[in-house]
Design an enzyme around this catalytic site. Structure first.
Site, PDB file in Angstrom:
ATOM      1  N   CYS A   1      -3.310 -16.789  56.542  1.00 28.10           N
ATOM      2  CA  CYS A   1      -3.434 -15.611  57.411  1.00 28.10           C
ATOM      3  C   CYS A   1      -2.697 -15.752  58.739  1.00 28.10           C
ATOM      4  O   CYS A   1      -2.314 -14.758  59.346  1.00 28.10           O
ATOM      5  CB  CYS A   1      -4.903 -15.299  57.668  1.00 28.10           C
ATOM      6  SG  CYS A   1      -5.768 -14.899  56.149  1.00 28.10           S
TER       7      CYS A   1
ATOM      8  N   HIS B   1      -4.719 -10.093  63.240  1.00 34.35           N
ATOM      9  CA  HIS B   1      -4.622 -10.217  61.783  1.00 34.35           C
ATOM     10  C   HIS B   1      -5.756  -9.389  61.191  1.00 34.35           C
ATOM     11  O   HIS B   1      -6.903  -9.464  61.655  1.00 34.35           O
ATOM     12  CB  HIS B   1      -4.744 -11.692  61.368  1.00 34.35           C
ATOM     13  CG  HIS B   1      -5.148 -11.854  59.946  1.00 34.35           C
ATOM     14  ND1 HIS B   1      -4.428 -11.291  58.920  1.00 34.35           N
ATOM     15  CD2 HIS B   1      -6.200 -12.488  59.366  1.00 34.35           C
ATOM     16  CE1 HIS B   1      -5.028 -11.574  57.779  1.00 34.35           C
ATOM     17  NE2 HIS B   1      -6.107 -12.294  58.020  1.00 34.35           N
TER      18      HIS B   1
ATOM     19  N   ASN C   1      -6.938  -6.793  53.501  1.00 35.68           N
ATOM     20  CA  ASN C   1      -6.403  -7.979  54.172  1.00 35.68           C
ATOM     21  C   ASN C   1      -5.186  -8.454  53.379  1.00 35.68           C
ATOM     22  O   ASN C   1      -5.326  -8.874  52.232  1.00 35.68           O
ATOM     23  CB  ASN C   1      -7.499  -9.051  54.221  1.00 35.68           C
ATOM     24  CG  ASN C   1      -7.045 -10.364  54.822  1.00 35.68           C
ATOM     25  OD1 ASN C   1      -5.853 -10.659  54.891  1.00 35.68           O
ATOM     26  ND2 ASN C   1      -7.998 -11.186  55.248  1.00 35.68           N
TER      27      ASN C   1
HETATM   28  N1  COA Z   1     -20.203  -5.788  46.768  1.00 33.82           N
HETATM   29  C1  COA Z   1     -21.549  -5.823  46.778  1.00 33.82           C
HETATM   30  N2  COA Z   1     -22.242  -6.899  47.089  1.00 33.82           N
HETATM   31  C2  COA Z   1     -21.564  -8.017  47.427  1.00 33.82           C
HETATM   32  C3  COA Z   1     -20.160  -8.053  47.437  1.00 33.82           C
HETATM   33  C4  COA Z   1     -19.473  -6.885  47.088  1.00 33.82           C
HETATM   34  N3  COA Z   1     -18.142  -6.805  47.072  1.00 33.82           N
HETATM   35  N4  COA Z   1     -19.770  -9.288  47.809  1.00 33.82           N
HETATM   36  C5  COA Z   1     -20.875 -10.006  48.020  1.00 33.82           C
HETATM   37  N5  COA Z   1     -21.962  -9.230  47.790  1.00 33.82           N
HETATM   38  C6  COA Z   1     -23.371  -9.593  47.896  1.00 33.82           C
HETATM   39  C7  COA Z   1     -23.609 -11.071  47.784  1.00 33.82           C
HETATM   40  O1  COA Z   1     -23.707 -11.476  46.433  1.00 33.82           O
HETATM   41  C8  COA Z   1     -24.917 -11.213  48.520  1.00 33.82           C
HETATM   42  O2  COA Z   1     -25.954 -10.845  47.656  1.00 33.82           O
HETATM   43  P1  COA Z   1     -27.372 -11.610  47.706  1.00 33.82           P
HETATM   44  O3  COA Z   1     -27.893 -11.376  49.113  1.00 33.82           O
HETATM   45  O4  COA Z   1     -28.153 -10.919  46.665  1.00 33.82           O
HETATM   46  O5  COA Z   1     -27.066 -13.014  47.443  1.00 33.82           O
HETATM   47  C9  COA Z   1     -24.830 -10.169  49.611  1.00 33.82           C
HETATM   48  O6  COA Z   1     -23.828  -9.241  49.192  1.00 33.82           O
HETATM   49  C10 COA Z   1     -24.427 -10.725  50.955  1.00 33.82           C
HETATM   50  O7  COA Z   1     -23.321 -11.594  50.778  1.00 33.82           O
HETATM   51  P2  COA Z   1     -22.625 -12.319  51.960  1.00 33.82           P
HETATM   52  O8  COA Z   1     -21.481 -13.115  51.441  1.00 33.82           O
HETATM   53  O9  COA Z   1     -23.664 -13.032  52.756  1.00 33.82           O
HETATM   54  O10 COA Z   1     -22.120 -11.060  52.780  1.00 33.82           O
HETATM   55  P3  COA Z   1     -21.538 -10.983  54.224  1.00 33.82           P
HETATM   56  O11 COA Z   1     -22.340 -10.066  55.026  1.00 33.82           O
HETATM   57  O12 COA Z   1     -21.254 -12.318  54.786  1.00 33.82           O
HETATM   58  O13 COA Z   1     -20.153 -10.255  53.968  1.00 33.82           O
HETATM   59  C11 COA Z   1     -17.844 -10.818  53.867  1.00 33.82           C
HETATM   60  C12 COA Z   1     -19.187 -10.890  53.168  1.00 33.82           C
HETATM   61  C13 COA Z   1     -16.857 -11.568  53.006  1.00 33.82           C
HETATM   62  C14 COA Z   1     -17.443  -9.376  53.978  1.00 33.82           C
HETATM   63  C15 COA Z   1     -17.951 -11.423  55.284  1.00 33.82           C
HETATM   64  O14 COA Z   1     -18.607 -12.676  55.234  1.00 33.82           O
HETATM   65  C16 COA Z   1     -16.646 -11.577  55.928  1.00 33.82           C
HETATM   66  O15 COA Z   1     -15.967 -10.612  56.187  1.00 33.82           O
HETATM   67  N6  COA Z   1     -16.231 -12.813  56.253  1.00 33.82           N
HETATM   68  C17 COA Z   1     -14.983 -13.089  56.843  1.00 33.82           C
HETATM   69  C18 COA Z   1     -13.958 -12.930  55.802  1.00 33.82           C
HETATM   70  C19 COA Z   1     -12.594 -12.983  56.328  1.00 33.82           C
HETATM   71  O16 COA Z   1     -12.313 -12.517  57.381  1.00 33.82           O
HETATM   72  N7  COA Z   1     -11.733 -13.563  55.521  1.00 33.82           N
HETATM   73  C20 COA Z   1     -10.388 -13.633  55.785  1.00 33.82           C
HETATM   74  C21 COA Z   1     -10.131 -14.639  56.836  1.00 33.82           C
HETATM   75  S1  COA Z   1      -8.504 -14.626  57.145  1.00 33.82           S
END
Ligand code: COA
Length: 352
Positions: free
Chosen positions: A131, A279, A309
């Site tokens: 990234c 980013h 992204n």
């Molecule tokens: N649709 C529905 N549910 C989803 C899902 C999707 N696409 N992806 C994950 N879930 C579920 C998980 O299984 C979890 O379920 P559970 O509570 O029953 O176990 C729940 O949603 C929460 O998951 P979690 O991973 O804790 O969600 P989050 O609030 O952390 O959001 C991201 C996930 C990835 C959106 C978030 O963590 C994020 O944006 N992180 C940074 C990512 C990023 O910037 N990456 C690039 C860096 S360059």
């Protein structure tokens, strides 16, 4: 001749360099095929509501079939950037290509751009910083131009994620986030020391390398032959892994730090920023940074809603779009900032 004393090297400041560098041309390309959140919810257990609430993403672009490759998209963006820079392609002196999704395991896409654009036998460097790849690439170009080694450097960020994502419920935490596309910039010599790329700032913390990674195929843990031998339907080593919450927490800290570092280096304040191009990792991360620095909606450009992204491509796509819309004007202070897998992060402070 003896060694150059360290104290002498430390005295070399920006004003002592021969040239400055500036971005003279920008271009981007995204595939036509739009994939909405509703389209994804037909493939996996997800919803438009979940994706928008957590990431801000409404849709992204995916390459269909073999119509585009990482290199082909990069070449399309590069052609536009070269034309807008007002140079002939033979005036490009060097290529820097940032991607985590190269066409081949090797050689990297830099040489493919040299071939496909029909450039002279200029050097081609591939950057593997995910990234923050574009900011790293821009920094390399900046140094080459400032030292006088090259006059025009082509920097490309391009990604084809869609072919490598697990588009089932198992991979939903990652696959809803990423999209395909490319952006490019020409970095050229500038005589005015107060204009152009004022400074770049690069960091890494390899301790967290596996928190956002694709570990196979790689010579370290799992090569293609291991994957074929095991023939395991539960093998997910070749899909991206992301510890989302851990990445989020680190991102907001590092984004803030590296923006402040860049501003401080140039005796500037957050209030001096005319346009911040973060980013496009997650709209919630961008909004956190915007709030932290007290910036208005007009001072931060986001397009993750339309493209998802796109990793190394996200900054050059967003920068080009903001410029095309007239949101960046001569004299503006433009700040680029990135964070991602590695972890790596960086910023660039630019006087437009
Ligand atoms: N649709 C529905 N549910 C989803 C899902 C999707 N696409 N992806 C994950 N879930 C579920 C998980 O299984 C979890 O379920 P559970 O509570 O029953 O176990 C729940 O949603 C929460 O998951 P979690 O991973 O804790 O969600 P989050 O609030 O952390 O959001 C991201 C996930 C990835 C959106 C978030 O963590 C994020 O944006 N992180 C940074 C990512 C990023 O910037 N990456 C690039 C860096 S360059």
């Amino acid at each position: 001749m003896g060694l150059v004393p360290l104290a002498f090297l430390q005295r070399i400041k920006r004003s002592d360099t021969m040239y400055n560098s500036k971005i003279t041309g920008l271009g981007f390309y995204v595939p036509d095929h739009v994939v909405t959140n509703d389209d994804l919810s037909k493939l996996m257990d997800t919803s438009d509501e979940w994706i928008q609430e957590r990431t801000g993403i409404r849709e992204r672009r995916h390459v269909v079939g073999d119509s585009d490759t990482t290199t082909a998209m990069g070449v399309k963006a590069a052609r536009i950037a070269i034309e807008r820079a007002g140079i002939d392609k033979d005036e490009v002196d060097f290529i820097v290509f940032a991607t985590l999704s190269p066409d081949y395991y090797f050689p990297g896409p830099g040489v493919l751009v040299q071939r496909d654009l029909g450039l002279r036998t200029v050097g081609a460097l591939d950057v593997r910083n995910q990234c923050s790849g574009f900011v790293y690439g821009l920094s390399v170009a900046d140094q080459y131009v400032k030292t006088g080694m090259y006059k025009n450097v082509l920097v490309i960020g391009s990604e084809l994620h869609s072919r490598g994502l697990d588009r089932t419920t198992r991979g939903r935490g990652v696959s809803v986030i990423f999209g395909d596309g490319a952006g490019a910039a020409i970095v050229s010599r500038e005589e005015n020391p107060d204009k152009g790329i004022l400074s770049t700032h690069l960091h890494s913390e390899g301790e967290h390398a596996e928190e956002l990674s694709v570990i196979a195929p790689g010579m370290g843990k799992r090569w293609v032959t291991d994957i074929l031998r095991d023939n395991d339907p539960d093998d997910i080593s070749y899909y991206p892994y992301m510890n989302g919450q851990f990445v989020f927490k680190n991102a907001v800290v590092r984004f803030s730090e590296v923006i402040l570092e860049g501003l401080k280096t140039n005796n500037l304040q957050p209030s001096d920023i005319d346009m911040l191009i973060p980013h496009q990792a997650n709209l919630r991360i961008s909004q956190f940074i915007q709030k932290k620095f007290g910036l208005s909606d007009d001072q931060v450009y986001n397009n993750i809603m339309q493209y998802g992204n796109t990793t190394a491509a996200s900054i050059p796509i967003a920068l080009t779009e903001a410029w095309e819309k007239g949101k960046i004007k001569k004299g503006d202070l433009v700040v680029l900032a990135a964070f991602g897998s590695g972890f790596t992060w960086g910023s660039a402070i630019i006087r437009w």
